[in-house]
Design a protein around this motif. Structure first.
Motif, PDB file in Angstrom:
ATOM      1  N   PRO A 125     -16.238   4.631  13.216  1.00 46.23           N
ATOM      2  CA  PRO A 125     -16.214   3.162  13.161  1.00 46.23           C
ATOM      3  C   PRO A 125     -16.484   2.592  11.777  1.00 46.23           C
ATOM      4  O   PRO A 125     -15.882   1.585  11.391  1.00 46.23           O
ATOM      5  CB  PRO A 125     -17.321   2.761  14.144  1.00 46.23           C
ATOM      6  N   ASP A 126     -17.377   3.226  11.009  1.00 44.51           N
ATOM      7  CA  ASP A 126     -17.685   2.718   9.668  1.00 44.51           C
ATOM      8  C   ASP A 126     -16.478   2.829   8.736  1.00 44.51           C
ATOM      9  O   ASP A 126     -16.254   1.955   7.891  1.00 44.51           O
ATOM     10  CB  ASP A 126     -18.877   3.478   9.070  1.00 44.51           C
ATOM     11  N   ILE A 127     -15.703   3.907   8.904  1.00 40.54           N
ATOM     12  CA  ILE A 127     -14.503   4.088   8.078  1.00 40.54           C
ATOM     13  C   ILE A 127     -13.467   3.027   8.433  1.00 40.54           C
ATOM     14  O   ILE A 127     -12.840   2.417   7.559  1.00 40.54           O
ATOM     15  CB  ILE A 127     -13.917   5.504   8.275  1.00 40.54           C
ATOM     16  N   VAL A 128     -13.298   2.786   9.729  1.00 39.55           N
ATOM     17  CA  VAL A 128     -12.343   1.768  10.187  1.00 39.55           C
ATOM     18  C   VAL A 128     -12.762   0.400   9.651  1.00 39.55           C
ATOM     19  O   VAL A 128     -11.928  -0.362   9.144  1.00 39.55           O
ATOM     20  CB  VAL A 128     -12.264   1.740  11.733  1.00 39.55           C
ATOM     21  N   TYR A 129     -14.049   0.092   9.745  1.00 38.83           N
ATOM     22  CA  TYR A 129     -14.512  -1.215   9.269  1.00 38.83           C
ATOM     23  C   TYR A 129     -14.310  -1.368   7.765  1.00 38.83           C
ATOM     24  O   TYR A 129     -13.904  -2.432   7.303  1.00 38.83           O
ATOM     25  CB  TYR A 129     -15.988  -1.444   9.619  1.00 38.83           C
ATOM     26  N   ARG A 130     -14.571  -0.321   7.009  1.00 39.65           N
ATOM     27  CA  ARG A 130     -14.369  -0.405   5.555  1.00 39.65           C
ATOM     28  C   ARG A 130     -12.917  -0.732   5.219  1.00 39.65           C
ATOM     29  O   ARG A 130     -12.632  -1.519   4.317  1.00 39.65           O
ATOM     30  CB  ARG A 130     -14.799   0.907   4.874  1.00 39.65           C
ATOM     31  N   GLU A 131     -11.994  -0.123   5.954  1.00 43.64           N
ATOM     32  CA  GLU A 131     -10.574  -0.379   5.735  1.00 43.64           C
ATOM     33  C   GLU A 131     -10.223  -1.825   6.094  1.00 43.64           C
ATOM     34  O   GLU A 131      -9.492  -2.514   5.378  1.00 43.64           O
ATOM     35  CB  GLU A 131      -9.752   0.589   6.599  1.00 43.64           C
ATOM     36  N   ILE A 132     -10.765  -2.294   7.225  1.00 47.65           N
ATOM     37  CA  ILE A 132     -10.518  -3.674   7.659  1.00 47.65           C
ATOM     38  C   ILE A 132     -11.139  -4.660   6.664  1.00 47.65           C
ATOM     39  O   ILE A 132     -10.515  -5.655   6.289  1.00 47.65           O
ATOM     40  CB  ILE A 132     -11.075  -3.902   9.077  1.00 47.65           C
ATOM     41  N   LYS A 133     -12.354  -4.369   6.238  1.00 45.48           N
ATOM     42  CA  LYS A 133     -13.059  -5.229   5.274  1.00 45.48           C
ATOM     43  C   LYS A 133     -12.262  -5.344   3.971  1.00 45.48           C
ATOM     44  O   LYS A 133     -12.096  -6.437   3.412  1.00 45.48           O
ATOM     45  CB  LYS A 133     -14.452  -4.659   5.001  1.00 45.48           C
ATOM     46  N   ALA A 134     -11.743  -4.199   3.494  1.00 43.94           N
ATOM     47  CA  ALA A 134     -10.951  -4.214   2.265  1.00 43.94           C
ATOM     48  C   ALA A 134      -9.691  -5.066   2.442  1.00 43.94           C
ATOM     49  O   ALA A 134      -9.291  -5.806   1.528  1.00 43.94           O
ATOM     50  CB  ALA A 134     -10.576  -2.789   1.875  1.00 43.94           C
ATOM     51  N   CYS A 135      -9.082  -4.988   3.627  1.00 40.09           N
ATOM     52  CA  CYS A 135      -7.877  -5.771   3.916  1.00 40.09           C
ATOM     53  C   CYS A 135      -8.191  -7.264   3.927  1.00 40.09           C
ATOM     54  O   CYS A 135      -7.459  -8.063   3.328  1.00 40.09           O
ATOM     55  CB  CYS A 135      -7.297  -5.322   5.257  1.00 40.09           C
ATOM     56  N   ILE A 136      -9.272  -7.656   4.592  1.00 42.09           N
ATOM     57  CA  ILE A 136      -9.652  -9.075   4.663  1.00 42.09           C
ATOM     58  C   ILE A 136      -9.978  -9.606   3.269  1.00 42.09           C
ATOM     59  O   ILE A 136      -9.539 -10.697   2.889  1.00 42.09           O
ATOM     60  CB  ILE A 136     -10.863  -9.263   5.604  1.00 42.09           C
ATOM     61  N   GLU A 137     -10.737  -8.832   2.505  1.00 40.44           N
ATOM     62  CA  GLU A 137     -11.124  -9.275   1.167  1.00 40.44           C
ATOM     63  C   GLU A 137      -9.911  -9.376   0.235  1.00 40.44           C
ATOM     64  O   GLU A 137      -9.823 -10.291  -0.587  1.00 40.44           O
ATOM     65  CB  GLU A 137     -12.186  -8.338   0.600  1.00 40.44           C
ATOM     66  N   LEU A 138      -8.967  -8.431   0.374  1.00 46.03           N
ATOM     67  CA  LEU A 138      -7.751  -8.478  -0.435  1.00 46.03           C
ATOM     68  C   LEU A 138      -6.947  -9.739  -0.111  1.00 46.03           C
ATOM     69  O   LEU A 138      -6.501 -10.456  -1.012  1.00 46.03           O
ATOM     70  CB  LEU A 138      -6.901  -7.230  -0.174  1.00 46.03           C
ATOM     71  N   MET A 139      -6.781 -10.013   1.188  1.00 50.47           N
ATOM     72  CA  MET A 139      -6.053 -11.207   1.602  1.00 50.47           C
ATOM     73  C   MET A 139      -6.762 -12.468   1.107  1.00 50.47           C
ATOM     74  O   MET A 139      -6.127 -13.398   0.616  1.00 50.47           O
ATOM     75  CB  MET A 139      -5.930 -11.229   3.126  1.00 50.47           C
ATOM     76  N   ARG A 140      -8.084 -12.493   1.242  1.00 46.93           N
ATOM     77  CA  ARG A 140      -8.857 -13.653   0.780  1.00 46.93           C
ATOM     78  C   ARG A 140      -8.660 -13.877  -0.715  1.00 46.93           C
ATOM     79  O   ARG A 140      -8.404 -15.001  -1.155  1.00 46.93           O
ATOM     80  CB  ARG A 140     -10.343 -13.424   1.077  1.00 46.93           C
ATOM     81  N   ASP A 141      -8.773 -12.791  -1.502  1.00 47.86           N
ATOM     82  CA  ASP A 141      -8.655 -12.917  -2.951  1.00 47.86           C
ATOM     83  C   ASP A 141      -7.246 -13.338  -3.365  1.00 47.86           C
ATOM     84  O   ASP A 141      -7.078 -14.149  -4.274  1.00 47.86           O
ATOM     85  CB  ASP A 141      -9.027 -11.590  -3.629  1.00 47.86           C
ATOM     86  N   MET A 142      -6.236 -12.802  -2.670  1.00 52.62           N
ATOM     87  CA  MET A 142      -4.849 -13.175  -2.975  1.00 52.62           C
ATOM     88  C   MET A 142      -4.598 -14.650  -2.661  1.00 52.62           C
ATOM     89  O   MET A 142      -4.006 -15.377  -3.459  1.00 52.62           O
ATOM     90  CB  MET A 142      -3.886 -12.303  -2.177  1.00 52.62           C
ATOM     91  N   VAL A 143      -5.082 -15.095  -1.499  1.00 49.73           N
ATOM     92  CA  VAL A 143      -4.848 -16.469  -1.072  1.00 49.73           C
ATOM     93  C   VAL A 143      -5.597 -17.451  -1.962  1.00 49.73           C
ATOM     94  O   VAL A 143      -5.038 -18.447  -2.433  1.00 49.73           O
ATOM     95  CB  VAL A 143      -5.264 -16.649   0.413  1.00 49.73           C
TER      96      VAL A 143
END
Length: 200
Positions: free
Chosen positions: A177-195
């Motif tokens: 679960p921690d690995i999955v969350y890290r991947e999801i967190k990176a995706c959300i942060e990338l989208m946030r930074d791009m937007v």
């Protein structure tokens, strides 16, 4: 459902719940079988039927259980005063990561249940489905994507993020679960930074 199910040892309850969640998440209601649950958990078919009566009984129980468990965890771990959409999504996904430690397939089950096509099972779970949908909508209702003023663009960004998170969960289901969350967190942060970067 036989209330004596809750008299079982917690470890056995969780094994049966997890087995049902996995089978329904992977196959949907129509193609899920109690034979698959027997293989996943090692509990006899007779015991499944003793406690739940039917496949429908198993499904309605795990759906109701999943919604209650998910909403309880979210109410404990998510700050409902948060107004930034991306920050709220991070909190929600962190809560789901914690849930995956006990119930690895619960989030995926609830997501696949949104696309369930069996009319009978949809009707049987309609009330709980409505509660879950409204609660999840309300969590995000007070949040917004800052600096993006076009509503259609905001909606597209939200859909893109939702599809990306679903894809990560499907792709990384067997990971910790921690690995999955890290991947999801990176995706959300990338989208946030791009937007936020493009909106400046």
């Amino acid at each position: 459902m036989n209330e004596k199910f809750f008299d079982l040892a917690r470890e056995k309850q969780d094994r049966m719940i997890n087995g049902a969640l996995e089978v329904f998440a992977k196959n949907g209601y129509k193609h899920a079988t109690t034979d698959d649950m027997v293989k996943a958990v090692g509990v006899s078919k007779g015991l499944w039927f003793h406690y739940f009566g039917s496949k429908e009984g198993i499904y309605t129980f795990v759906y109701d259980y999943s919604v209650k468990y998910m909403l309880l965890e979210l109410s404990t771990l998510v700050d409902e005063s948060e107004t930034n959409y991306f920050n709220m999504m991070l909190q929600v996904e962190q809560a789901k990561a914690r849930i995956r430690k006990n119930y690895p397939y619960m989030s995926r089950f609830l997501k696949t249940a949104e696309y369930e096509s069996d009319e009978g099972i949809i009707q049987k779970t309609a009330e709980v489905r409505q509660i879950y949908r409204e609660r999840m909508d309300n969590l995000l209702k007070g949040t917004e994507i800052e600096k993006v003023f076009d509503r259609a663009k905001r909606d597209r960004i939200k859909k893109m993020l939702s599809y990306s998170i679903d894809g990560i969960i499907w792709d990384k289901q067997e990971d910790a679960p921690d690995i999955v969350y890290r991947e999801i967190k990176a995706c959300i942060e990338l989208m946030r930074d791009m937007v936020q970067g493009s909106a400046r």
